[in-house]
Design an enzyme around this catalytic site. Structure first.
Site, PDB file in Angstrom:
ATOM      1  NE  ARG A  49      20.282   4.657  -9.593  1.00  0.00           N
ATOM      2  CZ  ARG A  49      19.303   3.411 -10.423  1.00  0.00           C
ATOM      3  NH1 ARG A  49      17.839   3.787 -11.652  1.00  0.00           N
ATOM      4  NH2 ARG A  49      18.557   1.860  -9.818  1.00  0.00           N
ATOM      5  CE1 TYR A 101      37.017  23.015 -14.077  1.00  0.00           C
ATOM      6  CE2 TYR A 101      35.989  20.375 -14.636  1.00  0.00           C
ATOM      7  CZ  TYR A 101      36.467  21.308 -13.415  1.00  0.00           C
ATOM      8  OH  TYR A 101      36.717  21.086 -12.257  1.00  0.00           O
ATOM      9  CG  ASP A 173      31.069  24.983 -18.931  1.00  0.00           C
ATOM     10  OD1 ASP A 173      29.843  25.696 -17.890  1.00  0.00           O
ATOM     11  OD2 ASP A 173      31.373  23.608 -18.280  1.00  0.00           O
ATOM     12  CE  LYS A 198      33.802  24.521  -9.718  1.00  0.00           C
ATOM     13  NZ  LYS A 198      34.001  24.285 -11.575  1.00  0.00           N
TER      14      LYS A 198
HETATM   15  C1  LIG Z   1      34.209  23.408 -12.183  1.00  0.00           C
HETATM   16  C2  LIG Z   1      33.604  23.345 -13.465  1.00  0.00           C
HETATM   17  C3  LIG Z   1      33.521  22.054 -13.995  1.00  0.00           C
HETATM   18  C4  LIG Z   1      32.782  20.937 -13.617  1.00  0.00           C
HETATM   19  O1  LIG Z   1      32.185  21.109 -12.658  1.00  0.00           O
HETATM   20  P1  LIG Z   1      32.060  20.622 -10.592  1.00  0.00           P
HETATM   21  O2  LIG Z   1      31.499  20.799 -10.230  1.00  0.00           O
HETATM   22  O3  LIG Z   1      33.913  20.627 -10.520  1.00  0.00           O
HETATM   23  O4  LIG Z   1      32.983  18.836 -11.612  1.00  0.00           O
HETATM   24  C5  LIG Z   1      32.660  22.269 -15.475  1.00  0.00           C
HETATM   25  N1  LIG Z   1      32.618  23.689 -16.133  1.00  0.00           N
HETATM   26  C6  LIG Z   1      33.091  24.759 -15.375  1.00  0.00           C
HETATM   27  C7  LIG Z   1      33.133  26.506 -16.648  1.00  0.00           C
HETATM   28  C8  LIG Z   1      34.118  24.671 -14.431  1.00  0.00           C
HETATM   29  O5  LIG Z   1      34.654  25.797 -13.369  1.00  0.00           O
END
Ligand SMILES: *Cc1c(COP(=O)(O)O)cnc(C)c1O
Length: 389
Positions: A49, A101, A173, A198
């Site tokens: 961890r 998001y 983000d 993603k």
């Molecule tokens: C999918 C997504 C998230 C969240 O990510 P997870 O891996 O699903 O927890 C946050 N920000 C954006 C822009 C996303 O597309």
């Protein structure tokens, strides 16, 4: 090594081979704990961890690609975002992009709010609105650009400057752009966040999150929180992200090129009311995006004309997977109102312009002619009457 170009650095970085064995794929250290020689001698690792060599390899690679000092890998994008929000304390205020998001909206409004962290959602493309919403206790400006699902563009350098003037941090983000197309830390941001689920991992086979920070003191604080909260990325999953990352450039370039072509095609289609894509010259954020990012990316959204039946259209589309998520080798079509933004009330959603006729398309690596042909066939067969479920 940072004098090498981005595509080369994806492969030829500190982890191009294992220093112990020469293995050219980072070994998966599937272990929870590490042998200690005696009570007073601590090795580099003690418990996974707190630190695991496979995860650490990923953390070092992403830190390098984002021009940061330290990277952190988490079990999902939301784990990265939520843990980073733990830098805030009771009584602090966060200013946040209004079409953020859905999961980020949920954690801010339904979790952080219970712990006394205040929030204000603003249209971050409007800098005056950002300035007006700053409070004495504003500690973080949280930006998503381009945003989800309307691809609104925020001037990152300008927002970071506003934040700095007020002694607040800027979190960005960067999921939609990845460091290939946009480097928020170089534009003044303090923390860059990713859903590595993603584009970075890119194959719809792992959930992962990343955070990269710009300075050593933040690195220390976030490192403490990563270990304290414990939502770390497992070694196998870290390895999958490392593998995906190697082909980021070739995948994303192809996807983004396809997306530009799809945006142009949809933009002139009579059954489409509006296309949101920062690469279209009529997009309100076109100029700002051009200035701060090197490509409009692989995600776009579009609104069907009201008289077009959404359900009928969806039943005629065959190539894209109809699913939540984005940034994968295959094209993914999703319906934000009931999928990524289902956590938002109808009023909140419509206030943000996320209409019931909006679809989001993350364009994959298919041949562009096949994609256009699939959409063309679907439009031809789609019934023209209102029939929303
Ligand atoms: C999918 C997504 C998230 C969240 O990510 P997870 O891996 O699903 O927890 C946050 N920000 C954006 C822009 C996303 O597309």
């Amino acid at each position: 090594m940072s004098n090498l170009s981005f595509d080369t650095r994806l492969l030829h970085n500190k982890h191009k081979f294992d220093s112990q064995t020469g293995a050219v794929s980072v070994p998966i250290y599937q272990t929870s704990t590490f042998h200690q020689i005696n009570p007073d001698t601590f090795g580099k690792y003690d418990y996974s961890r707190s630190g695991n060599p496979t995860r650490e390899a990923l953390e070092e690679v992403i830190a390098d690609l984002e021009d940061g000092v330290k990277g952190f890998a988490f079990s999902s994008g939301m784990a990265a975002i939520s843990t980073t929000f733990l830098l805030l304390s009771q009584g602090d205020h966060v200013l946040i992009s209004e079409d953020v998001y859905g999961g980020t909206f949920r954690v801010v409004t339904e979790v952080l709010a219970r712990y006394g962290v205040e929030n204000t959602f603003v249209d971050m493309s409007n800098l005056q609105a950002v300035k007006n919403a700053i409070r004495p206790n504003t500690k973080v400006l949280y930006v998503e650009t381009p945003s989800n699902p309307l691809l609104k563009v925020t001037d990152l350098a300008a927002v970071c400057q506003i934040a700095k003037k007020h002694g607040a941090l800027t979190f960005v983000d960067n999921t939609f752009m990845t460091p290939l197309y946009q480097r928020p830390l170089s534009l003044g941001a303090d923390v860059v966040l990713h859903s590595a689920t993603k584009f970075i991992a890119g194959h719809s086979d792992v959930t992962a999150g990343l955070a990269v920070v710009k300075d050593a003191s933040l690195a220390k604080q976030l490192g403490f929180l990563q270990n304290a909260f414990g939502a770390v990325l497992a070694p196998q999953d870290a390895w999958l992200v490392l593998r995906g990352l190697k082909t980021l450039q070739v995948r994303l370039e192809r996807s983004a090129q396809n997306a530009s072509a799809m945006a142009a095609y949809l933009d002139q289609h009579p059954k489409i009311k509006h296309v949101h894509y920062p690469g279209l010259t009529h997009h309100p954020g076109y100029d700002v995006h051009q200035r701060q990012a090197s490509h409009p990316g692989a995600v776009l959204s579009f609104e069907l004309h009201e008289e077009i039946s959404l359900n009928s259209f969806l039943s005629c589309i065959t190539l894209p997977v109809f699913a939540v998520s984005l940034g994968a080798v295959e094209s993914i079509l999703s319906y934000p109102a009931k999928m990524s933004h289902a956590a938002m009330s109808v009023e909140e959603r419509e206030k943000r312009g996320i209409s019931s006729n909006l679809l989001r398309l993350s364009v994959g690596l298919e041949h562009i002619d096949d994609l256009v042909c699939d959409f063309e066939n679907a439009f031809e067969r789609t019934k023209s009457h209102i029939q929303l479920s």
